[in-house]
Design a protein around this motif. Structure first.
Motif, PDB file in Angstrom:
ATOM      1  N   VAL B  77       0.846  -1.163  -0.031  1.00 41.86           N
ATOM      2  CA  VAL B  77      -0.061   0.055  -0.055  1.00 41.86           C
ATOM      3  C   VAL B  77       0.937   1.434  -0.052  1.00 41.86           C
ATOM      4  O   VAL B  77       0.620   2.265  -0.802  1.00 41.86           O
ATOM      5  N   LYS B  78       2.019   1.255   0.762  1.00 44.17           N
ATOM      6  CA  LYS B  78       2.668   2.457   1.030  1.00 44.17           C
ATOM      7  C   LYS B  78       3.329   2.500  -0.416  1.00 44.17           C
ATOM      8  O   LYS B  78       3.532   3.708  -0.823  1.00 44.17           O
ATOM      9  N   THR B  79       3.967   1.580  -1.149  1.00 46.50           N
ATOM     10  CA  THR B  79       4.612   1.516  -2.242  1.00 46.50           C
ATOM     11  C   THR B  79       3.888   2.305  -3.336  1.00 46.50           C
ATOM     12  O   THR B  79       4.233   3.006  -4.157  1.00 46.50           O
ATOM     13  N   VAL B  80       2.523   1.858  -3.373  1.00 46.16           N
ATOM     14  CA  VAL B  80       1.567   2.322  -4.333  1.00 46.16           C
ATOM     15  C   VAL B  80       1.454   3.711  -4.123  1.00 46.16           C
ATOM     16  O   VAL B  80       1.530   4.695  -5.287  1.00 46.16           O
ATOM     17  N   PHE B  81       1.269   4.283  -3.032  1.00 50.38           N
ATOM     18  CA  PHE B  81       1.239   5.755  -2.620  1.00 50.38           C
ATOM     19  C   PHE B  81       2.310   6.532  -3.263  1.00 50.38           C
ATOM     20  O   PHE B  81       2.439   7.486  -3.651  1.00 50.38           O
ATOM     21  N   GLU B  82       3.524   5.837  -2.896  1.00 44.69           N
ATOM     22  CA  GLU B  82       4.760   6.607  -2.915  1.00 44.69           C
ATOM     23  C   GLU B  82       4.948   6.656  -4.848  1.00 44.69           C
ATOM     24  O   GLU B  82       5.288   7.781  -5.153  1.00 44.69           O
ATOM     25  N   HIS B  83       4.452   5.712  -5.286  1.00 41.16           N
ATOM     26  CA  HIS B  83       4.622   5.525  -6.725  1.00 41.16           C
ATOM     27  C   HIS B  83       3.646   6.707  -7.369  1.00 41.16           C
ATOM     28  O   HIS B  83       3.631   7.178  -8.485  1.00 41.16           O
ATOM     29  N   GLU B  84       2.726   7.295  -6.582  1.00 43.07           N
ATOM     30  CA  GLU B  84       1.718   8.022  -7.345  1.00 43.07           C
ATOM     31  C   GLU B  84       2.083   9.456  -6.738  1.00 43.07           C
ATOM     32  O   GLU B  84       1.413  10.532  -6.608  1.00 43.07           O
ATOM     33  N   GLY B  85       3.471   9.711  -6.073  1.00 49.40           N
ATOM     34  CA  GLY B  85       4.086  10.863  -5.630  1.00 49.40           C
ATOM     35  C   GLY B  85       3.418  11.222  -4.048  1.00 49.40           C
ATOM     36  O   GLY B  85       3.765  12.187  -3.735  1.00 49.40           O
ATOM     37  N   LEU B  86       2.874  10.345  -3.331  1.00 45.62           N
ATOM     38  CA  LEU B  86       2.428  10.616  -2.052  1.00 45.62           C
ATOM     39  C   LEU B  86       3.156  10.068  -0.849  1.00 45.62           C
ATOM     40  O   LEU B  86       2.937   8.777  -0.708  1.00 45.62           O
ATOM     41  N   THR B  87       4.540  10.651  -0.751  1.00 51.03           N
ATOM     42  CA  THR B  87       5.110  10.258   0.401  1.00 51.03           C
ATOM     43  C   THR B  87       4.939  10.545   1.758  1.00 51.03           C
ATOM     44  O   THR B  87       5.373  10.100   2.762  1.00 51.03           O
ATOM     45  N   ASP B  88       4.378  11.785   1.792  1.00 44.40           N
ATOM     46  CA  ASP B  88       3.728  12.271   3.110  1.00 44.40           C
ATOM     47  C   ASP B  88       2.482  11.730   3.709  1.00 44.40           C
ATOM     48  O   ASP B  88       1.352  12.207   2.996  1.00 44.40           O
ATOM     49  N   PRO B  89       2.635  11.057   5.020  1.00 44.19           N
ATOM     50  CA  PRO B  89       1.263  10.605   5.240  1.00 44.19           C
ATOM     51  C   PRO B  89       0.103  11.406   5.504  1.00 44.19           C
ATOM     52  O   PRO B  89      -0.934  11.324   5.313  1.00 44.19           O
ATOM     53  N   GLY B  90       0.430  12.858   5.848  1.00 40.86           N
ATOM     54  CA  GLY B  90      -0.373  13.826   5.835  1.00 40.86           C
ATOM     55  C   GLY B  90      -1.100  14.120   4.808  1.00 40.86           C
ATOM     56  O   GLY B  90      -2.397  14.483   4.682  1.00 40.86           O
ATOM     57  N   MET B  91      -0.522  14.200   3.570  1.00 37.32           N
ATOM     58  CA  MET B  91      -1.150  14.250   2.358  1.00 37.32           C
ATOM     59  C   MET B  91      -2.038  13.016   2.039  1.00 37.32           C
ATOM     60  O   MET B  91      -3.119  13.292   1.750  1.00 37.32           O
ATOM     61  N   ILE B  92      -1.640  11.819   2.378  1.00 35.57           N
ATOM     62  CA  ILE B  92      -2.552  10.621   2.157  1.00 35.57           C
ATOM     63  C   ILE B  92      -3.682  10.909   2.945  1.00 35.57           C
ATOM     64  O   ILE B  92      -4.725  10.460   2.664  1.00 35.57           O
ATOM     65  N   HIS B  93      -3.558  11.193   4.126  1.00 32.99           N
ATOM     66  CA  HIS B  93      -4.556  11.192   5.319  1.00 32.99           C
ATOM     67  C   HIS B  93      -5.692  12.322   4.797  1.00 32.99           C
ATOM     68  O   HIS B  93      -6.856  12.194   5.208  1.00 32.99           O
TER      69      HIS B  93
END
Lengths: 114, 211
Positions: B77-93
């Motif tokens: 899951v984390k890798t997929v987010f990173e792939h989408e350029g979302l490395t900051d958990p704040g952004m993901i939340h």
């Protein structure tokens, strides 16, 4: 004599207890280590893979997500066939993962065809 | 006479045990949704510790799974987010829950936040002090479970210790080497305590498939 018997029973219990396969294996530790030092990728992958084999041998359902984690580590090493194989295993074991696994399989296929 | 004494102690002990039992809160919205799967998002870390979030992230999946829910592969899951350029958990939340849920096919989403983190060297044990804030949202964004707690978790599990002497020996050991080998099991126990015991426990999956 009685004490000896008791001791041997206890030893058996301890030894037997040690070889029990748990659904998670060493996942928590390996995942943490992987974030701490990314060079442990290979170790994380190998240990999770051998844990999954151990589960299959002992007829224990492994914890959710473990097959997919191996898939993603295969993907990281550009081993697309391996990635797809493990994503499919995750889907087979956990129908709840179908939507996500199908997406991963599709995008892995796309990348591998490039 | 002796037998009577034991009986009295036994009965008193049972009363004591039942007295300790807390009634879990009713999470009606959670039970109405009856999710089968929970997506654990990368935890937001608002502490000075560089790896507080990783301790929680590594130990949350088994805690949530112990309540009967499918948990998504955390690192994938984390890798997929990173792939989408979302490395900051704040952004993901801050992404719309409906979008996140449909991306992964998740029935519910967990938002973990670690607000404070410290290690305290006391006399008989070493303590991990934590303040966490966990919530679970439905894909529509409704809060269906939440816990906000300050915790002090002994590094050495006292249930497995050997009384005072055992604790003393354990203290000598933990004070000498407090590294992730000690912290990780403590973090794991903490997550299990929060998620599967007391009045904050996540409701057990209804009609959970037997393992």
């Amino acid at each position: 004599m009685k004490a000896l018997k008791l001791l041997s029973v206890l030893t058996l219990l301890i030894v037997g207890g040690c070889s029990t396969v748990t659904p998670w294996g060493n996942y928590e530790h390996n995942l943490f280590k992987y974030y701490e030092s990314p060079e442990t990728t290979t170790q994380f992958k190998q240990e999770t893979e051998s844990h999954l084999k151990e589960c299959e041998r002992s007829n224990i359902k492994p914890a959710p997500g473990l097959y997919a984690e191996v898939g993603t580590l295969c993907l990281k090493q550009a081993n697309y066939e391996c990635a797809i194989e493990f994503y499919q295993k995750e889907k087979l074991n956990w129908p709840e993962s179908e939507v996500f696994m199908d997406k991963l399989i599709r995008s892995t296929k796309r990348v591998s065809e490039k | 006479m002796n037998r009577f004494k034991y009986l009295t102690i036994g009965v008193a002990f049972i009363f004591f045990l039942t007295g300790c039992k807390t009634t879990p809160e009713k999470y009606e919205a959670f039970e109405a949704l009856n999710p089968s799967s929970i997506l654990i998002l990368p935890p937001q870390n608002s502490t000075n510790s560089i790896d507080a979030h990783n301790y929680l992230a590594s130990t949350l999946p088994s805690a949530v799974y112990s309540r009967g829910y499918y948990v998504f592969p955390y690192n994938t899951v984390k890798t997929v987010f990173e792939h989408e350029g979302l490395t900051d958990p704040g952004m993901i939340h801050s992404l719309p829950p409906s979008k996140v849920a449909s991306l992964f096919g998740a029935d519910a989403i967990m938002y973990p936040v670690v607000k404070s983190w410290s290690i305290d060297y006391a006399v008989l044990n070493t303590y991990l002090n934590l303040e966490v804030d966990y919530k679970i949202l439905s894909p529509e964004g409704q809060e269906i479970w939440a816990v906000s707690k300050t915790f002090s978790q002994p590094m050495v599990d006292q249930n497995h210790g050997g009384g005072l002497i055992g604790s003393l020996i354990a203290t000598a050991v933990t004070q000498a080497i407090v590294d992730d080998e000690d912290i990780l099991p403590a973090a794991s126990r903490l997550n299990h305590t929060l998620i599967s015991t007391g009045n904050t426990q996540i409701p057990l999956k209804q009609n959970a498939v037997k393992e």
